[in-house]
Design an enzyme around this catalytic site. Structure first.
Site, PDB file in Angstrom:
ATOM      1  CD  GLN A 124      -1.061  -0.348   3.730  1.00 24.78           C
ATOM      2  OE1 GLN A 124      -1.147   0.479   4.630  1.00 24.78           O
ATOM      3  NE2 GLN A 124      -1.722  -1.520   3.747  1.00 24.78           N
ATOM      4  CG  HIS A 138      -0.387   5.669   3.995  1.00 29.87           C
ATOM      5  ND1 HIS A 138      -1.503   4.876   3.924  1.00 29.87           N
ATOM      6  CD2 HIS A 138       0.451   5.064   4.870  1.00 29.87           C
ATOM      7  CE1 HIS A 138      -1.344   3.827   4.725  1.00 29.87           C
ATOM      8  NE2 HIS A 138      -0.166   3.921   5.306  1.00 29.87           N
ATOM      9  CD  GLU A 190       2.058   4.414   8.367  1.00 28.60           C
ATOM     10  OE1 GLU A 190       0.894   4.664   8.701  1.00 28.60           O
ATOM     11  OE2 GLU A 190       2.389   3.364   7.766  1.00 28.60           O
ATOM     12  CG  HIS A 204       4.055   1.123   3.663  1.00 36.69           C
ATOM     13  ND1 HIS A 204       3.572   2.290   3.110  1.00 36.69           N
ATOM     14  CD2 HIS A 204       3.141   0.749   4.603  1.00 36.69           C
ATOM     15  CE1 HIS A 204       2.427   2.619   3.682  1.00 36.69           C
ATOM     16  NE2 HIS A 204       2.141   1.701   4.600  1.00 36.69           N
ATOM     17  NE  ARG A 213      -6.900  -2.804   1.807  1.00 44.31           N
ATOM     18  CZ  ARG A 213      -8.177  -2.475   1.962  1.00 44.31           C
ATOM     19  NH1 ARG A 213      -8.929  -2.287   0.892  1.00 44.31           N
ATOM     20  NH2 ARG A 213      -8.690  -2.343   3.165  1.00 44.31           N
TER      21      ARG A 213
END
Length: 331
Positions: A104, A106, A123, A181, A201
């Site tokens: 996936q 982000h 993150e 990642h 995804r």
């Protein structure tokens, strides 16, 4: 971090937050010894510690959701410099992966806002535990092209393009927005992220869940700052990561420590922080609010307007301090 500044804020005492257990197809059935929880139906993959729908467990707002507390008391929670928004800037989770998560990516702030969301998702993962051979996929191998990514998605060979890292307990991994990642089994991860649950995804091992091919390709950056971060040991703490959106630090507590000492010397304004017990337990004490217990794997919100307090080691406390940042204020 949490100095009393009654000329600006009406004080709001620290409060413990009830975790929220979130089902995921790739999760665990039994979360012992981390949490006293066994899944009744679907496995649990994520324990949300600061989600908008998590509720305060102690204090005057006990039973209210974080979303409502931030909306009612934005300046008290965030401080004067952070109160242009009235929602929580960070989402903190513990991740339990029994199977591979999807491959996936982000979006960053710009792309998320293009599609109507307030922020993107950068993150980090701090390994609370790991089994021998545990790995994560973090970023792309050098030289991988967008055409190769597309071909890997279509042909089911995308994993061949991923950069694999071995995970050991105590490792910190930074995952900036735009990084391709995947988390693999074998580790328990404390995830700190921007408060955004947008996940695009690319590939999901045929599990039948929705894919977001076009958006994932739009979000992907071939080169990012992702990777393992070496700890920086200071006199009174160990800095695990500093990012534009958050910092994560290990704080030694020898019997007791004052909240004033948690603030870095170069931090001029109080802001929102969280205290997480990676192991052991602690207790916050103050004449202003009494005591708040910090159990193993529990988390306490420390508002910007918190009164002064002391934190005590009640037994083998491994304390993690997570501080929300406004971009451009990295120490």
């Amino acid at each position: 971090m949490t100095l009393n500044d009654s000329t600006v804020f009406v004080e709001l005492a620290p409060f413990r937050i009830e975790p929220r257990f979130v089902e995921r197809v790739w999760g665990w059935k039994d979360l012992h010894p981390w949490y006293d929880r066994v899944a009744e139906k679907e496995p649990i993959g994520e324990v949300w510690l600061t989600g908008d729908d998590c509720c305060a467990a102690t204090g005057p707002y006990a039973g209210k959701t974080l979303r409502s507390i931030f909306r009612e008391r934005p300046e008290a929670m965030l401080g004067g410099g952070g109160a242009s928004s009235s929602d929580s800037p960070l989402l903190i989770k513990v991740l339990f992966a029994r199977e591979k998560l999807s491959v996936q990516v982000h979006p960053d702030d710009r792309l998320a806002q293009k599609y109507g969301e307030p922020r993107g998702k950068t993150e980090c993962w701090y390994a609370l535990a790991s089994e021998p051979g545990a790995q994560v996929a973090l970023g792309l191998k050098p030289g991988v092209t967008m055409d190769e990514i597309k071909a890997g998605i279509e042909g089911g060979t995308l994993e061949q393009s991923l950069n694999l890292l071995t995970v050991r307990a105590g490792d910190m991994m930074y995952v900036d927005a735009g990084t391709v990642h995947a988390i693999w089994p074998g580790s328990v991860l404390l995830e700190t992220q921007q408060n955004c649950d947008l996940t695009y995804r690319m590939y999901d091992y045929g599990r039948g869940r929705e894919l977001h091919i076009e958006k994932s390709l739009e979000a992907t950056r071939l080169r990012t700052a992702a990777g393992k971060v070496l700890p920086k040991t200071l006199e009174d703490r160990t800095v695990l990561v500093d990012s534009p959106y958050f910092s994560v630090e290990r704080i030694p507590v020898e019997v007791s420590r004052s909240s004033k000492s948690l603030q870095r010397a170069n931090q001029d304004k109080p802001g929102l922080a969280y205290l997480f017990a990676a192991a052991g337990s602690g207790r916050l004490s103050s004449p202003s609010f009494g005591t708040v217990e910090l159990p193993p794997c529990g988390i306490i919100a420390v508002p910007a307007s918190s009164p002064l307090f002391s934190i005590q080691d009640m037994g083998e406390l491994d304390l993690i301090l997570i501080t929300a940042r406004t971009p451009g204020t990295v120490a």
